[in-house]
Design a protein around this motif. Structure first.
Motif, mmCIF file in Angstrom:
data_model
loop_
_atom_site.group_PDB
_atom_site.id
_atom_site.type_symbol
_atom_site.label_atom_id
_atom_site.label_comp_id
_atom_site.label_asym_id
_atom_site.label_seq_id
_atom_site.Cartn_x
_atom_site.Cartn_y
_atom_site.Cartn_z
ATOM 1 N N SER A 1 -4.951 50.316 -61.019
ATOM 2 C CA SER A 1 -3.800 50.508 -61.899
ATOM 3 C C SER A 1 -2.548 50.869 -61.107
ATOM 4 O O SER A 1 -1.437 50.447 -61.441
ATOM 5 C CB SER A 1 -4.100 51.614 -62.914
ATOM 6 O OG SER A 1 -5.243 51.285 -63.684
ATOM 7 N N SER B 1 -2.440 46.179 -59.929
ATOM 8 C CA SER B 1 -2.148 45.510 -61.193
ATOM 9 C C SER B 1 -0.689 45.084 -61.369
ATOM 10 O O SER B 1 -0.436 43.969 -61.837
ATOM 11 C CB SER B 1 -2.564 46.406 -62.359
ATOM 12 O OG SER B 1 -3.945 46.628 -62.339
ATOM 13 N N SER C 1 -3.726 36.945 -65.999
ATOM 14 C CA SER C 1 -4.218 38.294 -65.692
ATOM 15 C C SER C 1 -5.262 38.736 -66.716
ATOM 16 O O SER C 1 -6.305 39.300 -66.358
ATOM 17 C CB SER C 1 -3.048 39.281 -65.673
ATOM 18 O OG SER C 1 -2.087 38.906 -64.713
ATOM 19 N N PHE D 1 -5.701 44.895 -65.235
ATOM 20 C CA PHE D 1 -4.971 43.642 -65.406
ATOM 21 C C PHE D 1 -4.782 43.351 -66.892
ATOM 22 O O PHE D 1 -3.726 42.866 -67.318
ATOM 23 C CB PHE D 1 -5.716 42.475 -64.760
ATOM 24 C CG PHE D 1 -5.964 42.615 -63.283
ATOM 25 C CD1 PHE D 1 -5.430 43.666 -62.563
ATOM 26 C CD2 PHE D 1 -6.736 41.678 -62.607
ATOM 27 C CE1 PHE D 1 -5.661 43.799 -61.198
ATOM 28 C CE2 PHE D 1 -6.983 41.791 -61.250
ATOM 29 C CZ PHE D 1 -6.442 42.851 -60.549
#
Length: 365
Positions: free
Chosen positions: A120, A124, A136, A172
């Protein structure tokens, strides 16, 4: 011949700059980028008229393809349906994974959450920027499908790597989905002139409603499979008549048809979610993937990662954000305890594994 050369250069006979139409993405992918800086004109920050906000321009008016408010609503609804299907399968499996698979299930759950954090923060944002929201989300959904399929033969070599990959790519989905909702809200503002913040809050409310509804439905289906197996087969691990909880470290036992039944159900729902996301058309006006990927280098990846870290550090020192950190930690620890330790040692061992779904259903409500 001179006029032809000037038109190819994006200028008229007076030397003034001419903008390419917004919907010319096929030509843009081939390198026909307008402007002196080589950037594609999307008309989002221009005035009304031919630059992308006038009625009927770029397909936003009556008769425009994919630009009406109804089509945007349908795309958001399709994403919410895909989220519901995917996480209904997730909540079918994750509450009983520790109870049924023992230490393998516990380590797999830990890996799922452990890989989610660095992804994260460092990965991402760059991935969603390069691949756009749709690709994604598809990558994340395929990882979930691998994780569900690994439960057909749970082992250290199948379930744990699949769980780690799912946790790594799960961010994602969340960043891609919220990016999609932001794009949809901006399009609604351009088309109908409604408030961007109001539209975004409505879309996000519908999105998270579908997520928590999936917890209720997935847990209910889990209960139907395991509780019926517990009652029909007189499972000795039910502990329904126990007045005290005899904690066991060994995995619980269920019938083959019940176990493979809910694992197959979760796999099918994830396949349905992948199909729905695959057929959602992109929002008109989005940059094509081929243009976004062009020019990506190791230095740009490093710069994006560095920017993400700097943004995180700047935010974390703010008093309001810093004081909210315990809430974030609690929000992460609660699912881990609830779906791991609590579901196994307090529900499965005391009441029976068939009642785990009822406990997780309360979490969804």
């Amino acid at each position: 011949m001179g006029r032809y050369d000037e038109r190819n250069k994006g200028s008229n006979s007076t030397g003034e700059h001419q903008e390419l139409p917004e919907n010319s993405y096929a030509e843009s992918c081939k390198g026909n980028l307008n402007g002196k800086d080589g950037k594609m004109d999307q008309g989002d920050d221009k005035g009304p008229g031919s630059e992308g906000k006038g009625p009927g321009s770029d397909g936003k008016g009556p008769g425009g393809i994919g630009q009406t408010a109804l089509t945007i609503h349908l795309r958001v609804a399709a994403l919410c349906l895909a989220t519901f299907l995917l996480y209904a399968g997730y909540f079918l499996i994750i509450p009983v994974m520790t109870s049924l698979n023992g230490n393998i299930g516990f380590i797999a759950s830990a890996c799922l959450w452990l890989t989610f954090v660095p992804s994260s923060l460092f990965v991402s944002p760059m991935v969603v920027k390069v691949l756009e929201w749709k690709i994604s989300i598809l990558v994340a959904f395929i990882s979930y499908l691998m994780f569900f399929s690994a439960n057909f033969y749970p082992s250290w070599y199948t379930l744990v790597p699949a769980a780690a990959a799912t946790g790594f790519t799960a961010s994602f989905f969340w960043i891609g989905a919220l990016s999609f909702l932001t794009i949809a809200s901006r399009r609604m503002k351009d088309i109908k002139g409604v408030s961007f913040e109001h539209t975004l809050s409505r879309y996000q409310g519908l999105f998270f409603f579908s997520f928590y509804l999936s917890a209720v439905v997935g847990s209910l289906v889990n209960t139907l499979f395991l509780l019926s197996d517990q009652l029909l087969t007189d499972n000795p691990h039910s502990n329904m008549s126990n007045t005290s909880c005899d904690i066991e470290t060994s995995p619980s036992e269920v019938s083959t048809w019940a176990y493979y039944g809910f694992v197959a159900t979760a796999t099918c729902t994830s396949i349905g979610a992948i199909i729905i996301v695959a057929i959602i058309p992109p929002m008109p006006g989005e940059a094509s993937v081929c243009i976004t990927v062009k020019g990506i280098s190791c230095s740009s990846v490093f710069q994006e990662t560095k920017l993400s870290v700097k943004t995180f550090l700047r935010m974390i020192v703010k008093p309001k954000v810093f004081l909210s950190l315990p809430m974030s930690v609690y929000a992460g620890l609660l699912p881990s305890f609830f779906f791991g330790i609590f579901s196994k040692y307090y529900v499965a061992e005391c009441l029976g594994i068939g009642y785990v779904g009822m406990a997780t259903m309360v979490w969804g409500l």
